[in-house]
Design an enzyme around this catalytic site. Structure first.
Site, short mmCIF file in Angstrom:
data_model
loop_
_atom_site.label_atom_id
_atom_site.label_comp_id
_atom_site.label_asym_id
_atom_site.label_seq_id
_atom_site.Cartn_x
_atom_site.Cartn_y
_atom_site.Cartn_z
N GLY A 14 12.13 -24.94 20.66
CA GLY A 14 12.63 -26.32 20.71
C GLY A 14 11.61 -27.31 20.18
O GLY A 14 11.23 -28.26 20.86
N ARG A 17 11.81 -32.01 18.31
CA ARG A 17 11.77 -33.37 18.85
C ARG A 17 11.10 -33.39 20.22
O ARG A 17 10.78 -32.34 20.79
CB ARG A 17 13.16 -33.98 18.94
CG ARG A 17 14.08 -33.30 19.92
CD ARG A 17 15.36 -34.13 20.09
NE ARG A 17 15.98 -33.81 21.34
CZ ARG A 17 17.23 -33.35 21.46
NH1 ARG A 17 17.97 -33.20 20.40
NH2 ARG A 17 17.73 -33.09 22.66
N VAL A 66 17.86 -20.18 22.18
CA VAL A 66 16.89 -19.45 23.01
C VAL A 66 17.56 -18.55 24.05
O VAL A 66 16.94 -17.61 24.55
CB VAL A 66 15.88 -20.39 23.73
CG1 VAL A 66 14.95 -21.07 22.76
CG2 VAL A 66 16.59 -21.38 24.64
N ASN A 92 9.30 -24.11 25.53
CA ASN A 92 9.54 -25.54 25.79
C ASN A 92 11.02 -25.90 25.84
O ASN A 92 11.41 -26.82 26.57
CB ASN A 92 8.86 -26.35 24.68
CG ASN A 92 9.38 -27.76 24.60
OD1 ASN A 92 9.04 -28.62 25.42
ND2 ASN A 92 10.27 -28.02 23.63
N SER A 144 8.95 -28.44 35.36
CA SER A 144 9.22 -29.86 35.62
C SER A 144 8.83 -30.19 37.06
O SER A 144 8.89 -29.32 37.93
CB SER A 144 10.70 -30.16 35.44
OG SER A 144 11.03 -31.42 36.00
N TYR A 157 19.16 -27.50 37.26
CA TYR A 157 17.89 -27.73 36.53
C TYR A 157 16.69 -27.36 37.40
O TYR A 157 15.76 -26.68 36.97
CB TYR A 157 17.84 -29.21 36.12
CG TYR A 157 16.66 -29.59 35.26
CD1 TYR A 157 16.61 -29.23 33.92
CD2 TYR A 157 15.61 -30.35 35.79
CE1 TYR A 157 15.52 -29.61 33.13
CE2 TYR A 157 14.54 -30.74 35.00
CZ TYR A 157 14.49 -30.36 33.66
OH TYR A 157 13.42 -30.74 32.89
N ALA A 159 16.62 -25.27 39.91
CA ALA A 159 16.57 -23.81 40.08
C ALA A 159 15.94 -23.17 38.85
O ALA A 159 15.10 -22.26 38.96
CB ALA A 159 17.98 -23.27 40.30
N LYS A 161 13.84 -24.53 36.77
CA LYS A 161 12.43 -24.91 36.60
C LYS A 161 11.53 -24.30 37.66
O LYS A 161 10.37 -24.00 37.41
CB LYS A 161 12.30 -26.44 36.58
CG LYS A 161 12.93 -27.08 35.33
CD LYS A 161 12.32 -26.56 34.06
CE LYS A 161 12.84 -27.26 32.81
NZ LYS A 161 12.23 -26.75 31.58
P1 NAD Z 1 14.59 -32.93 24.37
O1 NAD Z 1 16.02 -32.88 24.76
O2 NAD Z 1 14.07 -34.12 23.66
O3 NAD Z 1 14.22 -31.63 23.51
C1 NAD Z 1 14.59 -30.37 23.92
C2 NAD Z 1 14.40 -29.42 22.77
O4 NAD Z 1 14.91 -28.13 23.15
C3 NAD Z 1 15.21 -29.85 21.54
O5 NAD Z 1 14.43 -29.59 20.39
C4 NAD Z 1 16.42 -28.93 21.59
O6 NAD Z 1 16.99 -28.68 20.33
C5 NAD Z 1 15.82 -27.67 22.17
N1 NAD Z 1 16.84 -26.84 22.78
C6 NAD Z 1 17.67 -27.16 23.80
N2 NAD Z 1 18.48 -26.13 24.05
C7 NAD Z 1 18.17 -25.14 23.17
C8 NAD Z 1 18.66 -23.84 22.93
N3 NAD Z 1 19.66 -23.32 23.65
N4 NAD Z 1 18.09 -23.10 21.94
C9 NAD Z 1 17.09 -23.61 21.20
N5 NAD Z 1 16.57 -24.84 21.39
C10 NAD Z 1 17.12 -25.59 22.35
O7 NAD Z 1 13.79 -32.65 25.70
P2 NAD Z 1 12.28 -32.91 26.08
O8 NAD Z 1 12.26 -34.07 27.00
O9 NAD Z 1 11.39 -32.89 24.90
O10 NAD Z 1 12.04 -31.61 26.99
C11 NAD Z 1 11.27 -30.49 26.57
C12 NAD Z 1 11.02 -29.61 27.79
O11 NAD Z 1 10.30 -30.36 28.78
C13 NAD Z 1 12.29 -29.11 28.47
O12 NAD Z 1 12.10 -27.80 28.94
C14 NAD Z 1 12.45 -30.06 29.63
O13 NAD Z 1 13.17 -29.50 30.69
C15 NAD Z 1 11.00 -30.30 30.00
N6 NAD Z 1 10.75 -31.52 30.76
C16 NAD Z 1 11.10 -32.73 30.24
C17 NAD Z 1 10.86 -33.88 31.00
C18 NAD Z 1 11.22 -35.26 30.51
O14 NAD Z 1 11.08 -36.18 31.30
N7 NAD Z 1 11.62 -35.45 29.26
C19 NAD Z 1 10.27 -33.77 32.26
C20 NAD Z 1 9.92 -32.52 32.73
C21 NAD Z 1 10.17 -31.40 31.96
#
Ligand code: NAD
Length: 249
Positions: A14, A17, A66, A92, A144, A157, A159, A161
């Protein structure tokens, strides 16, 4: 942080972005060869490869879901065919399908578990043998704050994480003898597309609870990943590094 990952190969799921993109860039800035996966945004993936190559980083984009076991194996095989080693794996990719249990559907549950938890298993499983064979490697899984604190409306979510934490600690115990480290980064609320969905009220509530009084930037998380990927963390495994501005303490 002065980190040298030259001659090292990294794979980030991922990567086009948000946090994933910041991780890709941080690894590239440290000199690593970087492969990243994406689900559907071919244009963004191509643009990122161009940007990395313009900065003299060897880069590779890999399309796929993924949650698909065979895709993960194929991605790792492609990285190994091209660069012979896989030194750093960052799991990620993640999604949310929020809703109170009353309204949460089976599909909401399955989508989140399959992407967030099975996705981590799929790539770790594919990286397991090559890293064991190399007798070195660093796997960093993105959890998370919700995985430890819980959050109403995010049972699926949370569960997924907290599942990542148990999975990572168990794998760290399995692979420690082969010098393969497995760690977790647990971000708080990060300024990305995922949190753009938050209402103003929810955002205010979060900020009230964060001692550092701001949301994280994706780069805050990327620097923590970089540390765990780097030789500086050679004696760190099975650890959960909270990057949450103090939210979870
Ligand atoms: P985002 O939505 O901006 O990016 C998520 C990325 O994962 C994207 O590139 C998307 O294309 C990819 N993705 C999603 N499902 C996919 C799949 N089935 N196959 C391949 N790629 C896939 O999210 P983010 O905020 O950058 O989050 C990244 C990670 O950090 C995630 O695991 C999220 O749970 C975790 N996280 C985010 C936050 C937050 O506040 N943004 C907080 C804690 C944890």
């Amino acid at each position: 942080m002065d980190v040298d990952l030259s001659e090292k190969t990294a794979l980030v799921t991922g990567g086009t972005r948000g946090i994933g993109r910041a991780i890709v860039r941080a690894l590239a800035d440290a000199g690593a060869r970087v492969a990243f996966t994406y689900r559907s945004s071919t244009e963004a993936a191509e643009a990122l490869v161009d940007e990395l190559e313009a900065g003299d980083t060897e880069a590779l984009s890999l399309q796929g879901d993924v949650a698909d076991f065979d895709t993960a194996q194929a991605h790792v095989d492609t990285v190994l065919d091209r660069w012979d080693t896989l030194d750093v794996l960052v799991n990620n990719a993640g999604i949310t399908r929020d809703g109170l249990m009353l309204r949460l559907t089976e599909e909401d549950w399955d989508d989140v578990i399959d992407t967030n938890l099975k996705g981590v298993f799929n790539y770790a499983k594919a990286a397991y043998r090559p890293m064991m064979g190399q007798r070195s490697g660093s796997i960093v899984n993105i959890s998370s704050v919700v995985g430890t604190s819980g959050n109403a409306g995010q049972t699926n979510y949370a569960a997924s994480k907290s599942g990542i934490v148990g999975f990572s600690k168990s794998l760290a115990r399995e692979l420690g003898g082969r010098n393969v480290r497995v760690n977790v980064v647990a971000p708080g609320y990060v300024q990305t597309d995922m949190t753009d969905e938050l209402s103003d009220d929810a955002r205010e509530g979060i900020l009230d609870a964060v001692p550092l009084d701001r949301l994280a930037e994706p780069e805050d998380v990327a620097q923590a990943v970089l540390y765990l990927a780097a030789p500086a963390a050679a004696y760190v495994t099975g650890h959960v590094l909270h990057v949450d501005g103090g939210l979870s303490m």
